[in-house]
Design an enzyme around this catalytic site. Structure first.
Site, mmCIF file in Angstrom:
data_model
loop_
_atom_site.group_PDB
_atom_site.id
_atom_site.type_symbol
_atom_site.label_atom_id
_atom_site.label_comp_id
_atom_site.label_asym_id
_atom_site.label_seq_id
_atom_site.Cartn_x
_atom_site.Cartn_y
_atom_site.Cartn_z
ATOM 1 N N PHE A 60 38.727 56.893 -18.368
ATOM 2 C CA PHE A 60 39.805 57.958 -18.077
ATOM 3 C C PHE A 60 39.803 58.463 -19.210
ATOM 4 O O PHE A 60 40.291 57.708 -20.487
ATOM 5 C CB PHE A 60 41.094 56.670 -17.946
ATOM 6 C CG PHE A 60 42.249 57.696 -17.488
ATOM 7 C CD1 PHE A 60 42.762 58.239 -16.308
ATOM 8 C CD2 PHE A 60 42.921 58.122 -18.698
ATOM 9 C CE1 PHE A 60 43.773 59.043 -16.031
ATOM 10 C CE2 PHE A 60 44.024 59.168 -18.357
ATOM 11 C CZ PHE A 60 44.223 59.627 -17.234
ATOM 12 N N ASP B 172 37.456 57.554 -27.570
ATOM 13 C CA ASP B 172 38.660 58.002 -27.135
ATOM 14 C C ASP B 172 39.678 56.697 -27.467
ATOM 15 O O ASP B 172 39.546 55.809 -26.620
ATOM 16 C CB ASP B 172 38.703 58.288 -25.852
ATOM 17 C CG ASP B 172 39.918 58.514 -24.966
ATOM 18 O OD1 ASP B 172 40.886 58.088 -25.550
ATOM 19 O OD2 ASP B 172 40.020 59.052 -23.821
ATOM 20 N N LYS C 165 49.503 58.784 -27.776
ATOM 21 C CA LYS C 165 50.415 57.675 -27.420
ATOM 22 C C LYS C 165 51.044 56.984 -28.523
ATOM 23 O O LYS C 165 51.777 57.766 -28.936
ATOM 24 C CB LYS C 165 49.468 56.564 -26.756
ATOM 25 C CG LYS C 165 49.036 57.060 -25.140
ATOM 26 C CD LYS C 165 48.410 55.713 -24.378
ATOM 27 C CE LYS C 165 47.900 56.460 -23.007
ATOM 28 N NZ LYS C 165 49.068 56.054 -22.104
ATOM 29 N N THR D 289 48.485 77.625 -30.198
ATOM 30 C CA THR D 289 49.967 78.110 -30.870
ATOM 31 C C THR D 289 50.438 77.098 -31.858
ATOM 32 O O THR D 289 50.722 77.233 -33.113
ATOM 33 C CB THR D 289 50.829 78.277 -29.798
ATOM 34 O OG1 THR D 289 50.225 79.469 -29.074
ATOM 35 C CG2 THR D 289 52.249 79.001 -30.442
#
Lengths: 497, 497
Positions: free
Chosen positions: A211, A320, A351, A375
């Site tokens: 995931f 990750d 997280k 941005t």
């Protein structure tokens, strides 16, 4: 050490009121002041007030995943309090995003500072106009917690961090190919229209069960559940390798598990080779523990050899750490458990870190402006929170706390697995980042549901795992309360079987 | 009304000290207290302190796009102050993300409230455990500013909002195809491996010159500049239509521009038709004004007919209001200028809105949990800021202010375009969301550079446009200061030509 907790108790003598007797004393040692002495469930969950607010919310909002409505003012430390005043011991912590619990006094203190408040109300474009505190803050975070990588790129969420990590790998791959040459006109013109050679056929290799997010490209690297992926177009030719799925307990299945490692790594190499001419692999993305896919662990040896394969083939290794990072495994980054000979090329986070982004090597640092960019490029308010969190973790030695609580939780769960082998199996974990499987999805879901009824917020992952994601302030007495309630739930389920 | 400002001034009598004479009185009417009376430039920009901090930042960070270092504590209202105490009138506002200027007192007030502070330090998973204030806040935002759409889905940034808007269009398309039937096993199993039929060949139609973000799939819909797209794999078969590029002034080129509209719409229909059998178009994504691609405008008629085509072909119309939303065009949403007979299916937002996300129809609301989802699903702290911003916009009638300032800016720029036709052309805009082109990229860049030297922070877009993105508190006297400085810059450039 578990003698009191795990002494067999006659069913009738098990009283809710006594459940926390042993933890009452432990509360005195609580890191968090004013925590309740234990959970307290007064209504069904969701209770009447939650249901009323959920009905209201349903009118404007997709409510599919909502469990109940939280009173964030009352929630404290390891306890989440809902609007019906149910107090739950939280082992799931907002899908693993609350590193030091609810309303930590150090965090509440942060925004008493007027300068910090100004960081909240002035939304800076940090890539173009960073504030005067930004260099020091970035240096501070890198200096304190970077996994030996020299550069940081802040982002807004985990999926965007992985998107930009993948983009960095693509760009680095092509820059190497180009060998210092300028972009050609053909590259420039074709890229604007999504065509080769400007937009090349390159791929990211991911693993079954992985995931990495829910944006379209990270979904192409996500293979944990069909419901995330159905109906969304995908990069159908990006290679997907098999993640090792070990037999537990590890110590009894070493030979077999080593063989699993060998086969998986062989597949990775084959896929990289096979793709070289068609759609070269620019990066391999992998979780140190597959955290949504079922808490699937791979061995340190597996990761070391995977890095070797990546290095040999000039493929970027992207670790990750969105769910594993910031301490829950007992080290700040889970991959530190693997003793890799070199740092990974990129480590992504979000997280628990409050801010999102990725650490990276100089090779993965894109030189031209506007390529790895957006941005906002981060959020000063979240960065200030992270600095405070790192400070609390260090000064209170919370990684040691995680180790201690993790050991206690692991032994307790081991004992429960031995007692209820018809219910539980495959205990595994690092620190408090521990999972245990139930025999089947229905049983797993029943355990989670009954835990909640009895005052514990827990979470599932994969098809049959219960995953533990407590805060780093989850202490031994919280473990005892949790195990005590879990024992009751298991006993009830075992008897009703 | 511009008589004083635009009266020809003999070159020698033009003195810096007098430049703000006319605005000194106007300052008395300032919405923002304690704003400086005008810009003040003391050093080169970046100045010595900026350079020192940038050197520090360079060690840990890609600094490619960084202009200078800001003192966010001192910045106020329409004035950004850098670390060297240069005070710049800001017509660019952090890439258009500061709707009511720097350090607005109403925003500084927000986090004196202890309950709001608690919203900052408890990072909720809003999709699963919303706080008790969340239903009211979502209702409030929808009720006050939704573009007649019943549902809201909060996200973390503009790119993620567009990613999830596109996903919603894909899912709605397939749900309609499926006609209420369950997912098949083949769909479930194939989706996990990125394959058909679970991951179908569906596309989003985008426009040449468009910008929708820098994640991989939004990049497939972005065609403004090659530097954003080079080396990143793309959905090469997603159709790209031509965005109308009008001749200015519009009133002199009506017949030609109508013909451009007709051709572009014809192309859209052809592309939708052509793709039906190969890779059906599930959604059309479009900016009401192409804001990165050069401030390209399309007519209200174009948008009305585009919606008609979408409706006829069951294609979702996604209006990307990330840069245009929240008031700068004089209406809260730019597409309100188009008098569409129906609301768009999805409207995405971010930037000035502080929080990101999208408004959508019931048809675009995905029923099952976990499909349009992520860990955070928004940010309470940003939502509280947005509520305050909406309140300030309403109570201070800032949309009227934008209209007034916009008119003044437009007339002033028109006059300058007439005076300096060798430098400027193609003035266009709505509200203060105004752009004007220079003859060529080099000239445009020189104007922006010289504006900064003279105390104005401005921004470019496309190849030769100067884009104006002031805050909604940019008043008539700020316009006058800006135009006065721009006149000086243009005169200098004209003379040096």
């Amino acid at each position: 050490m578990f003698s009191k907790l795990f002494r067999p108790v006659a069913e009738n003598s098990y009283k809710i009121e006594n459940r926390f007797a042993s933890s009452q004393t432990a509360v005195l040692k609580s890191i968090i002041k004013n925590e309740p002495s234990g959970p307290s469930v007064k209504t069904d969950i969701p209770g009447p007030k939650s249901i009323e607010l959920m009905d209201q919310l349903k009118k404007v909002y997709n409510l599919g995943a909502t469990q109940y409505i939280v009173n964030y003012e009352k929630s404290i430390g390891n306890y989440v309090v809902d609007v019906d005043d149910n107090i739950l011991l939280d082992t799931f912590t907002q899908i693993s995003t609350m590193p030091i619990g609810y309303n930590h006094p150090a965090l509440l203190e942060v925004f008493k500072d007027q300068q910090n408040i100004k960081s909240l109300v002035n939304r800076p474009a940090l890539g173009v106009y960073p504030g005067m505190d930004w260099p020091k803050r970035m240096e501070n975070i890198l200096g304190q917690v970077s996994p030996k990588l020299p550069k940081i790129t802040p982002m807004m969420c985990g999926a965007c961090s992985n998107e930009n990590a993948m983009k960095s790998a693509f760009i680095a791959h092509k820059m190497r190919d180009r060998g210092g040459k300028e972009f050609t006109s053909e590259e420039k013109n074709s890229s604007v229209m999504n065509q080769r050679p400007g937009c090349p056929d390159l791929s990211i290799l991911s693993f079954k069960g992985a995931f990495h997010g829910r944006t379209v490209a990270t979904l192409s690297c996500t293979h944990s559940m069909y419901i995330h992926k159905l109906d969304i177009p995908s990069f159908s030719h990006w290679p997907i390798a098999t993640y090792p799925l070990y037999k537990y307990p590890l110590e009894e299945n070493k030979r077999e598990n080593d063989e699993i490692d060998r086969k998986c790594l062989e597949e990775v190499e084959e896929l990289i080779d096979k793709n070289k001419k068609v759609c070269p692999v620019a990066g391999v993305i992998i979780e140190p523990i597959q955290s949504e896919g079922g808490d699937n662990h791979a061995s340190p040896e597996f990761f070391r050899k995977l890095q070797e394969i990546c290095k040999k083939n000039d493929v970027a290794l992207i670790i990750d750490e969105v769910q594993t990072g910031c301490g829950p495994t007992g080290k700040f980054w889970c991959h530190e458990h693997f003793s890799l000979p070199h740092p990974p090329d990129i480590v992504t986070f979000s997280k628990k870190m409050q801010m999102a982004g990725f650490f990276h090597s100089d090779e993965m640092t894109v030189q031209q402006p506007s390529r790895i960019f957006n941005t906002w490029m981060g959020d000063p308010g979240k960065t200030i929170l992270l600095e405070t969190i790192i400070d609390v973790i260090k000064t209170q030695n919370l990684l040691d706390q995680v180790e201690r609580s993790g050991k206690r939780m692991y032994s307790g769960l081991q004992q429960l697995q031995n007692e209820f082998p018809e219910l539980l199996h495959s205990l595994r974990g690092r620190g408090t980042f521990i999972a245990i499987n139930a025999h089947g999805t229905n049983l797993r879901d029943a355990i989670i549901k009954n835990l909640k009824k009895n005052g514990v917020q827990s979470g599932g992952c994969g098809h049959e795992a219960i995953r533990h994601r407590p805060a780093l302030v989850f202490q031994e007495h919280h473990v005892d309360i949790y195990l005590d309630i879990l024992r009751k739930v298991l006993r009830d389920l075992s008897e009703s079987k």
